[in-house]
Design an enzyme around this catalytic site. Structure first.
Site, mmCIF file in Angstrom:
data_model
loop_
_atom_site.group_PDB
_atom_site.id
_atom_site.type_symbol
_atom_site.label_atom_id
_atom_site.label_comp_id
_atom_site.label_asym_id
_atom_site.label_seq_id
_atom_site.Cartn_x
_atom_site.Cartn_y
_atom_site.Cartn_z
ATOM 1 C CG ASP A 272 1.180 8.698 -2.441
ATOM 2 O OD1 ASP A 272 0.686 9.385 -3.503
ATOM 3 O OD2 ASP A 272 1.390 7.103 -2.463
ATOM 4 C CD GLU A 273 5.690 6.252 -2.588
ATOM 5 O OE1 GLU A 273 6.310 5.431 -1.952
ATOM 6 O OE2 GLU A 273 5.066 5.941 -3.400
#
Ligand SMILES: *[C@@H]1O[C@H](CO)[C@@H](O)[C@H](O)[C@H]1NC(C)=O
Ligand SMILES: *[C@@H]1O[C@H](CO)[C@@H](O)[C@H](O)[C@H]1NC(C)=O
Ligand SMILES: *[C@@H]1O[C@H](CO)[C@@H](O)[C@H](O)[C@H]1NC(C)=O
Length: 632
Positions: A272-273
């Site tokens: 993620d991210e």
């Protein structure tokens, strides 16, 4: 002349005689009718305007209020596609953190459906949706709960309906060999890991380990020895996917984790991210989409080739904006299962229908991730159960709606509980402060609803005994559940109770400090800088200070006592330093100022000397100006 003729003559005659009156009457009637019609039309128009003007949120909330059933979504009543476009990773951050459009005072929220936050209990609605797998997420980042405490939480989670655990070891894993410095010095030992996993097994909980393999690799990239694996030298967040050494590093991580998790069928590989991608000279030449997907494919390939029975899971946020053609090109649908995370209440706002349809066309199956703590602010110390329950209940609706679009439906839901927003961030809500939230969200997800019929179950498992609340909780008046569960004796209850005392003490201290420093005119920083005040007033302002100071300082000691069964001293002191110490320092500064102000017995004539430092703001007398003119 017949009577009729006579009568007609009379009417004609009268009308003729009173023609002006009749004309006036007719005109008035016409105006009246026109006005009435205009009015009706006008108000309809306004009503329509009201509905069309309100934003997606309010519209949904209206529907909620009218419909009773949590979101008013059901087949044929599709939720509005509020965003219409996939959120960028930057926007996604707001789902995890600052979701200010949602922030509202407890009790004032527009989406108060029933007073208790219950759903599915009026109107015709479908059967409750219960996710097959229900994982609790243990985020161990930078703070290791004692194994003895975690064992109690595993047992409790099982009793409350969990089927598994998503275990994010981060720097608490006993990393070894070239990775040994990735482990914190207070990381678990191998024996402790084995003990925890045994306990999960005894409770029949499946454990899915989670490691970060792209973004959020701060735990390693912050170190000198792994600095060279960064995508950009200034940021320890993201790994450069184009280095062979990065792939070796990931493979070593996977091997070490899998060695201690021989039974798992899944490995969550994070992803993620990824805030920096395609920025270094090696990656710049490639499109970001293929960098991301190529890396996922590579890591998933490592997992699958070395551990054939293991399926990789990834967080979905980076996929939201990718075109289906790229996803197909890399056969992502066959390599990984996505875990769609939204922790704010309104799931569809972050993952709208279009994205669900894209996912359903690509992936045979999918996971959901909600939250029970660590989602509404990096520095909170107590989770808002009302908001977390809302998030979970809305997820159940979304899963019921979207699941059938996937060939194999939803695998399940992970109820996440973040300990920090990232490796560098401070502690957010500690696990013991979030046990009531964990209980409520787990019971809700394992029954498919939350209402008064589940009260006894909660009371029993939270160990309320004779102090069991006599009525069902009201999340509008008690969003943190302090009133409801403060006298229950679940694991960690004394710390949960302490957060309520801290809340009261903190409010009192803040009010006192604001009063002394801002509202009243005798102890402001001006008074202090110029040592100019009247001792009698200072005395008066300081009247309550010793009591407030005592309350706060004793809380620090109680925090230590109530956390000693849960965390080590490093974690306890970090929490106290972050949450209690600043107020103590502020009060002590006020004490010193009061002493100095009171010590003075004679005062100078006005004006008081001007503050030298103001000259850099251009605030100075012209005399000073001249004196500071450079010599000609
Ligand atoms: C990385 O590994 C590949 C295949 O193993 C090899 O062809 C390539 O030369 C390596 N690159 C570097 C920079 O070492
Ligand atoms: C709670 O909800 C369930 C499921 O909709 C329903 O069967 C039950 O009657 C409800 N109980 C109460 C007390 O509202
Ligand atoms: C203020 O005055 C008192 C008494 O003269 C003195 O003890 C104290 O140091 C002074 N404080 C400051 C900040 O000048």
């Amino acid at each position: 002349m017949t009577i009729a003729g006579h009568y007609a003559g009379w009417v004609t005659h009268t009308v003729w005689r009173k023609k002006s009156t009749v004309l006036a009457l007719v005109i008035v009637s016409v105006i009246l009718v026109v006005c009435l019609q205009y009015n009706v039309a006008g108000s309809q128009e306004r009503d329509e305007n009201d509905l069309s003007k309100v934003g997606g949120d309010v519209q949904q909330d209206k529907r909620t209020l009218l419909g009773g059933n949590a979101m008013g979504y059901s087949a044929g009543n599709q939720p509005p596609n509020t965003m219409g476009f996939p959120p960028s990773p930057q926007q996604d951050k707001s789902a995890l953190g600052d979701d200010s459009p949602y922030r509202e005072e407890p009790g004032q929220s527009l989406n108060d459906r029933n007073m208790d936050g219950s759903m599915f209990n009026d109107g015709p609605s479908r059967a409750p949706y219960v996710p097959k797998k229900r994982l609790i997420h243990l985020d161990l980042k930078g703070a290791p709960p004692k194994i003895s405490y975690l064992k109690k939480i595993l047992k409790l989670s099982k009793d409350l309906g969990a089927t598994g655990v998503l275990l994010e070891w981060e720097d608490m894993f006993p990393w070894s060999g070239i990775l040994k410095n990735v482990a914190a010095t207070n990381a678990y030992t191998r024996e402790e890991v084995v003990e925890l996993l045994d306990s999960a097994k005894q409770n029949n909980l499946d454990v899915i380990p989670l490691i970060q393999t792209f973004g959020h690799v701060e735990l390693a990239l912050k170190l000198k020895e792994f600095q060279h694996l960064r995508e950009v030298p200034e940021s320890a967040q993201a790994l450069c996917p184009s280095l062979n050494a990065s792939i070796d590093f990931i493979q070593t991580m996977i091997d070490q984790v899998m060695e201690l998790h021989p039974d798992t069928n899944y490995l969550h590989i994070g992803c993620d991210e990824v805030f920096q991608m395609g920025e270094c000279s090696r990656c710049k030449t490639q499109p970001r989409d293929s960098l991301f997907l190529g890396h996922i494919a590579k890591v998933a390939g490592i997992v699958r080739s070395r551990h054939p029975k293991v399926t990789p899971i990834i967080w979905d946020d980076m996929l939201r904006h990718l075109p289906p053609s790229s996803l197909e090109q890399y056969r992502i649908g066959e390599l990984v299962e996505p875990m769609v995370w939204v922790y704010a209440e309104d799931v569809y706002r972050f993952v709208p229908l279009l994205i669900w349809e894209k996912y359903a066309a690509l992936f045979p199956t999918v996971w959901a991730a909600s939250a029970f703590k660590g989602a509404f602010g990096e520095t909170l110390y107590i989770p808002n159960v009302k908001r977390h329950l809302d998030n979970n209940l809305r997820w159940l609706e979304v899963m019921a709606n979207e699941g059938p679009k996937f060939k194999n439906g939803f695998q399940g839901i992970a109820v996440t509980g973040w300990q920090r927003y990232d490796h560098f961030s401070v502690l957010c809500e500690l696990l013991p402060a979030a046990i009531p939230s964990l209980a409520v969200t787990l019971v809700a997800t394992s029954h498919g609803y939350m209402n008064a019929s589940l009260r006894t179950k909660l009371n029993t498992h939270l160990n309320c005994g004779v102090f069991a609340p006599s009525s069902y909780f009201n999340l509008n008046s008690d969003p943190f559940l302090w009133d409801t569960y403060s006298r229950c004796t679940f694991p960690g209850h004394s710390f949960f109770k302490l957060t309520s005392r801290l809340n009261t003490a903190q409010k009192e201290a803040d009010e006192l400090i604001t009063m002394i420093r801002k509202q009243k005119g005798w102890m402001t920083k001006f008074n202090v800088r110029h040592n100019f005040s009247t001792p009698l007033r200072v005395e008066e302002l300081m009247q309550d200070e010793p009591r407030v100071y005592h309350t706060i300082t004793s809380l620090a000691r109680s925090a230590k006592d109530s956390l000693s069964d849960v965390f080590d001293m490093d974690t306890i002191s970090e929490w106290v330093e972050q949450n209690i110490y600043p107020t103590i320092l502020e009060l002590e500064e006020i004490q010193r100022d009061a002493q100095a102000l009171k010590a003075r017995t004679v005062w100078p004539r006005r004006p008081l000397p001007t503050l030298k430092d103001l000259s850099r703001l251009g605030v100075q007398s012209s005399d000073d100006d001249e004196s500071q003119m450079p010599p000609v």
